[in-house]
Design a protein around this motif. Structure first.
Motif, PDB file in Angstrom:
ATOM      1  N   SER A  56       0.705  -1.262  -0.087  1.00 40.65           N
ATOM      2  CA  SER A  56      -0.093  -0.047  -0.094  1.00 40.65           C
ATOM      3  C   SER A  56       0.752   1.067   0.416  1.00 40.65           C
ATOM      4  O   SER A  56       0.662   2.358  -0.668  1.00 40.65           O
ATOM      5  N   LEU A  57       1.907   1.455   0.602  1.00 45.59           N
ATOM      6  CA  LEU A  57       3.455   2.533   0.618  1.00 45.59           C
ATOM      7  C   LEU A  57       3.550   2.728  -0.013  1.00 45.59           C
ATOM      8  O   LEU A  57       3.186   3.343  -1.010  1.00 45.59           O
ATOM      9  N   GLY A  58       3.903   1.240  -1.776  1.00 41.01           N
ATOM     10  CA  GLY A  58       4.463   2.045  -3.083  1.00 41.01           C
ATOM     11  C   GLY A  58       2.802   2.140  -3.978  1.00 41.01           C
ATOM     12  O   GLY A  58       3.852   2.943  -5.001  1.00 41.01           O
ATOM     13  N   VAL A  59       2.203   2.147  -2.913  1.00 41.49           N
ATOM     14  CA  VAL A  59       0.656   2.103  -4.554  1.00 41.49           C
ATOM     15  C   VAL A  59       0.470   3.296  -4.068  1.00 41.49           C
ATOM     16  O   VAL A  59       0.186   4.554  -4.807  1.00 41.49           O
ATOM     17  N   GLY A  60       0.773   3.788  -2.755  1.00 44.72           N
ATOM     18  CA  GLY A  60       0.317   5.692  -2.421  1.00 44.72           C
ATOM     19  C   GLY A  60       1.947   6.208  -3.016  1.00 44.72           C
ATOM     20  O   GLY A  60       1.346   7.634  -3.185  1.00 44.72           O
ATOM     21  N   ALA A  61       2.825   5.639  -3.283  1.00 39.26           N
ATOM     22  CA  ALA A  61       3.663   6.187  -3.742  1.00 39.26           C
ATOM     23  C   ALA A  61       3.472   7.302  -5.789  1.00 39.26           C
ATOM     24  O   ALA A  61       3.646   8.341  -5.844  1.00 39.26           O
ATOM     25  N   LEU A  62       2.435   6.062  -5.826  1.00 37.72           N
ATOM     26  CA  LEU A  62       2.494   6.428  -7.489  1.00 37.72           C
ATOM     27  C   LEU A  62       1.206   7.401  -6.974  1.00 37.72           C
ATOM     28  O   LEU A  62       1.586   7.858  -8.083  1.00 37.72           O
ATOM     29  N   MET A  63       0.228   7.201  -6.064  1.00 36.22           N
ATOM     30  CA  MET A  63      -0.964   8.713  -6.283  1.00 36.22           C
ATOM     31  C   MET A  63       0.124   9.493  -5.687  1.00 36.22           C
ATOM     32  O   MET A  63      -0.431  10.628  -6.236  1.00 36.22           O
ATOM     33  N   GLY A  64       1.097   9.386  -5.015  1.00 30.54           N
ATOM     34  CA  GLY A  64       1.862  10.665  -4.255  1.00 30.54           C
ATOM     35  C   GLY A  64       2.157  11.428  -5.841  1.00 30.54           C
ATOM     36  O   GLY A  64       1.744  12.645  -6.344  1.00 30.54           O
ATOM     37  N   MET A  89      -3.256  -3.024  -8.724  1.00 29.95           N
ATOM     38  CA  MET A  89      -4.181  -1.753  -8.883  1.00 29.95           C
ATOM     39  C   MET A  89      -5.730  -1.738  -9.713  1.00 29.95           C
ATOM     40  O   MET A  89      -6.154  -1.314  -9.369  1.00 29.95           O
ATOM     41  N   LEU A  90      -5.923  -3.646  -9.631  1.00 30.67           N
ATOM     42  CA  LEU A  90      -7.347  -3.718 -10.143  1.00 30.67           C
ATOM     43  C   LEU A  90      -8.299  -3.912  -8.919  1.00 30.67           C
ATOM     44  O   LEU A  90      -8.970  -2.796  -8.848  1.00 30.67           O
ATOM     45  N   ILE A  91      -7.490  -4.691  -7.635  1.00 30.25           N
ATOM     46  CA  ILE A  91      -9.276  -4.517  -7.000  1.00 30.25           C
ATOM     47  C   ILE A  91      -9.044  -2.599  -5.972  1.00 30.25           C
ATOM     48  O   ILE A  91     -10.030  -2.154  -5.732  1.00 30.25           O
ATOM     49  N   MET A  92      -7.839  -2.147  -6.054  1.00 30.25           N
ATOM     50  CA  MET A  92      -7.928  -1.186  -5.702  1.00 30.25           C
ATOM     51  C   MET A  92      -8.820   0.210  -6.749  1.00 30.25           C
ATOM     52  O   MET A  92      -9.341   0.950  -6.090  1.00 30.25           O
TER      53      MET A  92
ATOM     54  N   THR B 314     -32.309  -8.468   2.956  1.00 30.54           N
ATOM     55  CA  THR B 314     -31.324  -7.303   1.457  1.00 30.54           C
ATOM     56  C   THR B 314     -29.579  -6.982   2.251  1.00 30.54           C
ATOM     57  O   THR B 314     -29.345  -6.684   2.761  1.00 30.54           O
ATOM     58  N   LEU B 315     -28.647  -7.089   1.245  1.00 35.27           N
ATOM     59  CA  LEU B 315     -27.624  -6.344   1.579  1.00 35.27           C
ATOM     60  C   LEU B 315     -26.834  -5.602   0.764  1.00 35.27           C
ATOM     61  O   LEU B 315     -27.434  -6.012  -0.218  1.00 35.27           O
ATOM     62  N   SER B 316     -27.460  -4.013   1.009  1.00 34.33           N
ATOM     63  CA  SER B 316     -26.311  -2.867   0.461  1.00 34.33           C
ATOM     64  C   SER B 316     -24.928  -2.594   0.217  1.00 34.33           C
ATOM     65  O   SER B 316     -24.692  -1.797   1.992  1.00 34.33           O
ATOM     66  N   PHE B 317     -24.160  -3.244  -0.573  1.00 29.47           N
ATOM     67  CA  PHE B 317     -23.022  -2.438  -0.418  1.00 29.47           C
ATOM     68  C   PHE B 317     -22.271  -2.038  -0.938  1.00 29.47           C
ATOM     69  O   PHE B 317     -22.418  -1.702  -2.659  1.00 29.47           O
ATOM     70  N   CYS B 318     -21.443  -1.022  -0.758  1.00 34.98           N
ATOM     71  CA  CYS B 318     -19.814  -0.737  -1.754  1.00 34.98           C
ATOM     72  C   CYS B 318     -18.924  -1.208  -0.980  1.00 34.98           C
ATOM     73  O   CYS B 318     -18.209  -0.936  -0.105  1.00 34.98           O
ATOM     74  N   ASN B 319     -18.427  -1.116  -2.492  1.00 32.58           N
ATOM     75  CA  ASN B 319     -16.550  -1.667  -1.896  1.00 32.58           C
ATOM     76  C   ASN B 319     -15.470  -0.628  -2.501  1.00 32.58           C
ATOM     77  O   ASN B 319     -15.444  -0.088  -3.493  1.00 32.58           O
ATOM     78  N   ALA B 320     -15.023   0.429  -1.551  1.00 39.09           N
ATOM     79  CA  ALA B 320     -13.967   1.161  -2.246  1.00 39.09           C
ATOM     80  C   ALA B 320     -12.236   0.858  -1.983  1.00 39.09           C
ATOM     81  O   ALA B 320     -11.704   0.755  -1.579  1.00 39.09           O
ATOM     82  N   GLY B 321     -12.583   0.326  -3.401  1.00 41.39           N
ATOM     83  CA  GLY B 321     -11.115  -0.240  -3.276  1.00 41.39           C
ATOM     84  C   GLY B 321     -10.362  -1.624  -2.962  1.00 41.39           C
ATOM     85  O   GLY B 321      -8.860  -2.088  -2.669  1.00 41.39           O
ATOM     86  N   HIS B 322     -11.235  -2.253  -1.829  1.00 45.12           N
ATOM     87  CA  HIS B 322     -10.669  -3.444  -0.603  1.00 45.12           C
ATOM     88  C   HIS B 322     -10.915  -4.826  -1.377  1.00 45.12           C
ATOM     89  O   HIS B 322     -12.213  -5.212  -1.992  1.00 45.12           O
ATOM     90  N   ASP B 323     -10.130  -5.795  -0.842  1.00 46.12           N
ATOM     91  CA  ASP B 323     -10.328  -6.863  -1.546  1.00 46.12           C
ATOM     92  C   ASP B 323     -11.396  -7.328  -1.235  1.00 46.12           C
ATOM     93  O   ASP B 323     -11.983  -7.527  -0.766  1.00 46.12           O
ATOM     94  N   GLY B 341     -16.225   1.371  -6.102  1.00 50.25           N
ATOM     95  CA  GLY B 341     -15.302   2.309  -6.510  1.00 50.25           C
ATOM     96  C   GLY B 341     -13.129   2.611  -6.202  1.00 50.25           C
ATOM     97  O   GLY B 341     -13.328   1.503  -5.748  1.00 50.25           O
ATOM     98  N   ILE B 342     -13.171   3.053  -6.527  1.00 50.29           N
ATOM     99  CA  ILE B 342     -11.828   3.873  -6.053  1.00 50.29           C
ATOM    100  C   ILE B 342     -11.920   3.772  -4.488  1.00 50.29           C
ATOM    101  O   ILE B 342     -12.303   3.823  -3.887  1.00 50.29           O
ATOM    102  N   VAL B 343     -10.060   3.862  -4.424  1.00 47.58           N
ATOM    103  CA  VAL B 343      -9.930   3.855  -2.908  1.00 47.58           C
ATOM    104  C   VAL B 343     -10.303   4.932  -2.042  1.00 47.58           C
ATOM    105  O   VAL B 343     -10.645   6.286  -3.252  1.00 47.58           O
ATOM    106  N   LEU B 344     -10.850   4.863  -1.172  1.00 45.46           N
ATOM    107  CA  LEU B 344     -11.364   6.441  -0.895  1.00 45.46           C
ATOM    108  C   LEU B 344      -9.873   7.867   0.050  1.00 45.46           C
ATOM    109  O   LEU B 344      -8.891   7.068   0.168  1.00 45.46           O
ATOM    110  N   GLY B 345      -9.953   8.892  -0.344  1.00 50.16           N
ATOM    111  CA  GLY B 345      -8.846   9.553  -0.076  1.00 50.16           C
ATOM    112  C   GLY B 345      -7.773  10.004  -1.272  1.00 50.16           C
ATOM    113  O   GLY B 345      -6.938  10.884  -0.721  1.00 50.16           O
ATOM    114  N   PHE B 346      -8.182   9.806  -2.178  1.00 50.72           N
ATOM    115  CA  PHE B 346      -7.009   9.633  -3.778  1.00 50.72           C
ATOM    116  C   PHE B 346      -7.927  10.846  -4.386  1.00 50.72           C
ATOM    117  O   PHE B 346      -6.907  11.747  -4.686  1.00 50.72           O
TER     118      PHE B 346
END
Lengths: 112, 433
Positions: A56-64, A89-92, B314-323, B341-346
């Motif tokens: 995740s820190l590596g991904v963070g470096a790309l994001m930064g 990158m796909l999962i995230m 029912t389950l309502s869910f949203c996955n922000a880039g998590h496994d 969608g994408i990870v949070l905070g980017f």
């Protein structure tokens, strides 16, 4: 980790070697980007073909790096992601944001 | 018969006498300083004592002890002055730099009686006039740890080689004492930090739900095992109404304290959204923007957020880039929950999507952090998703708690005593009726 940078025309191709798993490596990568931005470079490719593993820190470096480049009015593209890196990158869901290419030559070409 | 000494013999005797007297004075100075500095354990006090004693014995206007701190192991010249005695005067910044630089490079005593004309130290802007200077390095096991510097011999006097020798002895005596005091300070600092970390860990444990809410027809269980004292993972359960429960599992980038601080921020952010009872996608979209505004670009979090309605299952869910969590059905199917969608905070603004699915009797929801699948054995082989799936396939009929316990014991077996590199977090929700 070693970072090699070469200029192909006006595109900076940054090639980190090794693991991208936290400081100082992740900081070195971001600093390399910042110093090139300081020299006026706007087009960037980070080639991940030699990055064995990234957390995740590596991904963070790309994001930064992405944010720094975007704020300076530049563009960052990625190339040669290994299967492991691609799956992260796909999962995230970052592939929605980063433009990615098979090779850095393809990425450089796309700037033209 | 007593022979009358010749004039020459008298002179020699007087010289010897003088030498002896000087030596005795020197020894008493050294003894005095040794006793003084060994009486204290405080670095500040020790440095202050050396400065005061030196001013008196050497009859100088100023004295300073500078300690060096090596910031970069690779580059010994990137050394900073950590502390100087500032009680009497401040060394001009540039001279401070030049002098420290010269000493680090040459590592030998420096005696200057004609400072104004010394080309090595051009300091035209100096606010204090320096005429003479005596400076010696503090050396410890071949490393320079600092320097003692005397400025301006009083009454326009000159520094002598003898004084240089004496100051060198003082420096060699002081170096170890100063180092011991410095180590003691470092140790105290370390203990303080460790105590703070222990408290942070206890605060963080308090932030995890103490009890998992129990709802009819559902079993819920969770676990969080930090790799270090504090964790970058977290889970949460919030009862929204008597038949609605919100839950989540998140993983903040990085590890240790920085991750733990961000985790607390994420939890507070998300909770504020959860209580507004917005749908999951909206909840995460707001949380994303809030987190983006509160963090630097390289910090982010992955998070799975869901709401179960026990009235209509029912389950309502949203996955922000998590496994993606697993949904295991009694019929043997296994699917991953990816919508979101994408990870949070980017990105400052992102339109997340959500998905509604219905939960059948016997369905098991398994949420986990990457510390589960990436747990390594001593040969650095990961536990892997494949192995996790195999284990889960066998556990459909088990209770939520049994599923967590069994997966954990499988991970531990795989790790075979290897260090836990990442936080391990799991949440299991099972519809039993």
């Amino acid at each position: 980790m070693k970072i090699k940078t070469k200029m192909v025309d006006d595109v900076a191709v940054i090639i980190p070697h090794g693991k991208l798993m936290g400081p100082p490596d992740t900081e070195d990568l971001h600093n390399e980007v910042k110093s090139l931005l300081g020299e006026g470079v706007k087009k960037f490719v980070i080639d991940l073909g030699h990055v064995k593993w990234m957390n995740s820190l590596g991904v963070g470096a790309l994001m930064g790096s992405f944010a720094s480049i975007k704020n300076a009015g530049g563009t960052l593209k990625l190339s040669a992601m290994t299967e492991k890196v691609r799956s992260v990158m796909l999962i995230m869901q970052l592939v929605k944001v980063f433009e990615t290419f098979e090779t850095y030559q393809d990425a450089v070409e796309s700037f033209k | 018969m007593v022979s009358i000494p010749t004039r020459k013999e008298i002179e020699t005797l007087q010289q010897e006498n003088e030498k002896l007297r000087t030596t005795v004075t020197e020894l008493s100075v050294l003894n005095d300083i040794a006793i003084a500095i060994s009486s204290s354990q405080s670095l500040d006090k020790i440095i202050d004592l050396i400065v005061q004693k030196c001013i008196r014995y050497f009859s100088v206007e100023q004295a300073a002890v500078l300690l060096l701190e090596q910031k970069d192991k690779k580059d010994r010249f990137r050394t900073l002055v950590r502390r100087a005695d500032q009680s009497r005067f401040t060394l001009p910044y540039r001279l401070n730099d030049l002098l420290t630089g010269w000493m680090i490079k040459n590592r030998k005593p420096l005696l200057i009686n004609d400072f104004e004309n010394d080309s090595r130290f051009p300091c035209p802007e100096s606010p204090i006039a320096i005429h003479s200077l005596l400076c010696v390095p503090l050396m410890l096991k071949g490393n320079m740890t600092g320097l003692i510097c005397l400025f301006n011999k009083k009454d326009a006097g000159l520094f002598t080689e003898q004084e240089l020798r004496l100051l060198s002895i003082i420096a060699s005596e002081s170096a170890q004492v100063i180092e011991n005091a410095r180590l003691l300070e470092t140790e105290k600092e370390y203990l303080r930090t460790r105590e703070e970390l222990r408290m942070a860990a206890s605060i963080q444990r308090e932030l995890l739900p103490k009890e998992i809410p129990q709802l009819p027809n559902y079993e819920m269980a969770a676990i969080n095992i930090p790799a270090r004292t504090v964790s970058g993972d977290y889970y949460d359960f919030v009862l929204l109404s008597e038949n609605q429960i919100a839950f989540c599992l998140g993983d903040v980038s990085g590890k240790g304290m920085p991750a733990a601080l961000l985790t607390a921020n994420l939890q507070a952010t998300l909770r504020s959204q959860i209580f507004l009872k917005n749908p999951p996608a909206k909840c995460l979209a707001y949380s994303n923007t809030l987190l983006f505004n509160n963090t630097s670009a390289e910090k982010f979090a992955t998070l799975f957020y869901g709401v179960i309605d026990t009235a209509d299952h029912t389950l309502s869910f949203c996955n922000a880039g998590h496994d993606p969590p697993y949904l295991l059905s009694t019929l043997g199917r296994m699917r991953r929950l990816k919508s979101g969608g994408i990870v949070l905070g980017f990105l400052s603004d992102f339109a997340y999507s959500e998905e509604d699915i219905s939960l059948e009797k016997g369905d098991v929801l398994f949420l986990f952090s990457d510390g589960v699948t990436e747990a390594m054995n001593p040969a650095e082989k990961e536990f892997s998703e494949e192995r996790l799936e195999q284990v889960l396939q066998e556990l459909r009929e088990n209770s939520a708690r049994e599923i967590i316990d069994t997966v954990l014991s499988e991970i531990r077996q795989h790790m075979a005593g290897a260090n836990q590199a990442d936080d391990i977090t799991m949440v299991v929700i099972k519809r039993i009726n």
